[in-house]
Design an enzyme around this catalytic site. Sequence first.
Site, PDB file in Angstrom:
ATOM      1  N   ALA A 146      13.489  26.971  15.548  1.00  0.00           N
ATOM      2  CA  ALA A 146      13.663  28.139  14.664  1.00  0.00           C
ATOM      3  C   ALA A 146      12.360  28.841  14.985  1.00  0.00           C
ATOM      4  O   ALA A 146      12.238  30.060  14.729  1.00  0.00           O
ATOM      5  CB  ALA A 146      13.681  27.572  13.337  1.00  0.00           C
ATOM      6  N   TYR A 147      11.221  27.959  15.235  1.00  0.00           N
ATOM      7  CA  TYR A 147       9.903  28.790  15.461  1.00  0.00           C
ATOM      8  C   TYR A 147      10.157  29.594  16.606  1.00  0.00           C
ATOM      9  O   TYR A 147       9.557  31.031  16.648  1.00  0.00           O
ATOM     10  CB  TYR A 147       8.782  27.617  15.826  1.00  0.00           C
ATOM     11  CG  TYR A 147       7.611  28.326  16.169  1.00  0.00           C
ATOM     12  CD1 TYR A 147       6.449  28.751  15.247  1.00  0.00           C
ATOM     13  CD2 TYR A 147       7.333  28.508  17.538  1.00  0.00           C
ATOM     14  CE1 TYR A 147       5.183  29.537  15.641  1.00  0.00           C
ATOM     15  CE2 TYR A 147       5.965  28.818  18.162  1.00  0.00           C
ATOM     16  CZ  TYR A 147       5.190  29.322  17.048  1.00  0.00           C
ATOM     17  OH  TYR A 147       3.961  29.954  17.541  1.00  0.00           O
TER      18      TYR A 147
END
Length: 235
Positions: A146-147
Site C-alpha cells: 500500500a505504501y
Amino acid sequence: MTAPILITGAGQRIGQAFARACLDRGQPIIVTYRTYRPAIDALQKAGAECLHADFATNEGIDGFIDALKARTDKLRAIIHNASDWLPESEDSDPADVMNAMMQIHVMTPYRINLACRSMLEQGDSTTDIIHMTDYVVEKGSAKHIAYAASKAALTNLTLSFSRLLAPKVKVNAVAPSLIMFNPGDSEAYREKTLKKSLMGIEPGAEVAVATLQFLLDNPYITGRTLPLDGGRHLA
C-alpha cells in the site's frame, strides 16, 4: 515581505533538515508536525511557525488549511514531506492500511495543492510544489504494498498538477532511497542496505536539502521526479 515555504512533516529527518536550512538563509517557513518532538521547539525558537496537523482524516486536513490561511495569504512553495510507512501484516486490515497510506500520501497533498493554489499564484515570481515520493515506486515492495502504491499515485499527482498549474507554479518530485539510517538500525541491516546502491554510502539529509533547493532555484524543471538513490537502480 518574503512569502513563507510550507513544509509538512518537519519534526524529524529530511523535513527538519530542510526547515533548518531555510531558517539559516532567512527564508520564512511554516511547518507541520503530527507528533511533538523537541526539534519542534527548536524550530519555533529559530523563527519557524509550527502548526500541529493530523492528516489522517479529511477533518484534520480541513482544520490545517483553515489554520494556514489564517496565518498567510501567499506561499513561496509547498514541500509535501509528511509520510507514514505502514506494512501489511496479519494483525492489520488491508483496507485500513491502504486507506491510511492513500490518505497521507495522496489525499493530503491533493487537497492542500488545490486549496492553496491562489496562495502560490500571487505575484510575478514562479513558485513551487515538491512531492517527496520514494525509490520504491520503480520496483514495488512485497512488504509495503500500500505504501508503494500510494507513493506511485503521488508521482502521478506530480504530472497532473504540473499541467494544471504551469507556468505560474512548478511541480516536481524527489524520490529518495536510503538517505539516513534510524538510530535503532542494526549493523547487519546497515551493511546489507548500503550494498543496495552503487555509491554504498549513507549520504545524510544534506543531499536531500541540496536537491530540494536545486528544484526551487531552477526555473525550467517541472513535471519531473528527481531520483536520489545513489545508483540503486543499477546495483
